[in-house]
Write an enzyme that holds these catalytic residues in place. Structure first.
Site, PDB file in Angstrom:
ATOM      1  N   ASP A  28      -9.024  -5.318   1.934  1.00  0.00           N
ATOM      2  CA  ASP A  28      -7.946  -4.779   1.117  1.00  0.00           C
ATOM      3  C   ASP A  28      -7.951  -3.257   1.219  1.00  0.00           C
ATOM      4  O   ASP A  28      -8.909  -2.611   0.797  1.00  0.00           O
ATOM      5  CB  ASP A  28      -8.179  -5.245  -0.322  1.00  0.00           C
ATOM      6  N   ILE A  29      -6.895  -2.671   1.760  1.00  0.00           N
ATOM      7  CA  ILE A  29      -6.835  -1.217   1.936  1.00  0.00           C
ATOM      8  C   ILE A  29      -6.901  -0.478   0.604  1.00  0.00           C
ATOM      9  O   ILE A  29      -7.383   0.647   0.546  1.00  0.00           O
ATOM     10  CB  ILE A  29      -5.586  -0.808   2.753  1.00  0.00           C
ATOM     11  N   ASN A  54       8.367   1.931   2.542  1.00  0.00           N
ATOM     12  CA  ASN A  54       9.771   1.831   2.943  1.00  0.00           C
ATOM     13  C   ASN A  54      10.388   3.206   2.717  1.00  0.00           C
ATOM     14  O   ASN A  54       9.802   4.065   2.060  1.00  0.00           O
ATOM     15  CB  ASN A  54      10.501   0.693   2.214  1.00  0.00           C
ATOM     16  N   VAL A  86       1.740  -4.019   1.808  1.00  0.00           N
ATOM     17  CA  VAL A  86       0.827  -2.893   1.594  1.00  0.00           C
ATOM     18  C   VAL A  86       1.438  -1.911   0.594  1.00  0.00           C
ATOM     19  O   VAL A  86       0.751  -1.420  -0.307  1.00  0.00           O
ATOM     20  CB  VAL A  86       0.509  -2.181   2.931  1.00  0.00           C
ATOM     21  N   ASP A  87       2.706  -1.616   0.739  1.00  0.00           N
ATOM     22  CA  ASP A  87       3.401  -0.660  -0.124  1.00  0.00           C
ATOM     23  C   ASP A  87       3.283  -1.073  -1.596  1.00  0.00           C
ATOM     24  O   ASP A  87       2.880  -0.281  -2.446  1.00  0.00           O
ATOM     25  CB  ASP A  87       4.867  -0.577   0.310  1.00  0.00           C
ATOM     26  N   SER A 119       3.945  -1.788  10.314  1.00  0.00           N
ATOM     27  CA  SER A 119       5.120  -2.534  10.805  1.00  0.00           C
ATOM     28  C   SER A 119       4.838  -3.977  11.221  1.00  0.00           C
ATOM     29  O   SER A 119       5.726  -4.647  11.710  1.00  0.00           O
ATOM     30  CB  SER A 119       5.825  -1.801  11.957  1.00  0.00           C
ATOM     31  N   TYR A 141       8.143  -6.110   8.694  1.00  0.00           N
ATOM     32  CA  TYR A 141       8.918  -5.378   9.704  1.00  0.00           C
ATOM     33  C   TYR A 141       8.820  -6.014  11.085  1.00  0.00           C
ATOM     34  O   TYR A 141       9.455  -5.566  12.030  1.00  0.00           O
ATOM     35  CB  TYR A 141       8.509  -3.919   9.745  1.00  0.00           C
TER      36      TYR A 141
END
Length: 169
Positions: free
Chosen positions: A10-11, A24, A33-34, A122, A126
């Site tokens: 997990d970042i 985005n 992630v965002d 991406s 994406y």
């Protein structure tokens, strides 16, 4: 010389100077992630993003560019937001995806960050194919002129980790 390391996980749990957000263009949060970074980092990140939108990024952050905010409650000093290209829309332009990594490292250098955690930009909603995205990411980081000492690719699942591991050797 920049060291490249890989982590499966997990970042938002990484202890680094800067976490890169696959944002985005609105900078106001989203999915993947965002959304995770905004949720874990708390309202300070969104407040900074709103200030950016009210000033120089009124129309949003362009694809391939990067900008920093506070990291809020994350175990980092900054979040570097970059907007990856949508694979179908960009026609799979590798320069646009590579620009996300280079621009993020340029921002990291401006901030004085020495450790930076990247997601596989991406590759989620994406739609960029993982193997191609990994090749572009690793090449962009390896060829970047940066003072960043460690780039950590934080891959969410085993499959992504294995694709990157094959490239890193």
């Amino acid at each position: 010389m920049t060291t490249i390391t890989l982590v499966q996980g997990d970042i938002t749990r990484q202890s680094v100077d800067a976490v890169v957000n696959a944002a985005n263009s609105s900078l106001l949060g989203g999915g993947g992630v965002d959304g995770a970074i905004h949720r874990r980092g708390g309202p300070a990140i969104l407040a900074d993003c709103r200030r950016l939108r009210a000033s120089q990024y009124g129309k949003g952050l362009p694809t391939g560019r990067a900008v920093a905010t506070t990291a809020g409650e994350l175990d980092a000093r900054w979040v570097i937001h970059t907007v990856g290209p949508v694979y179908q829309v960009s026609g799979g332009d590798p320069d646009l995806l590579a620009s996300c990594y280079r621009a993020s490292l340029e921002v990291a250098d401006e901030l004085g960050a020495r450790t930076v955690a990247f997601p596989a930009i991406s590759t989620g909603a994406y739609g960029w194919p993982m193997a191609d995205a990994a090749r572009i990411a690793v090449e962009a980081v390896r060829t970047a002129r940066t003072a960043v000492e460690e780039v950590r690719f934080v891959l969410f699942d085993e499959q992504a980790y294995q694709v990157f591991a094959e490239l890193i050797g």
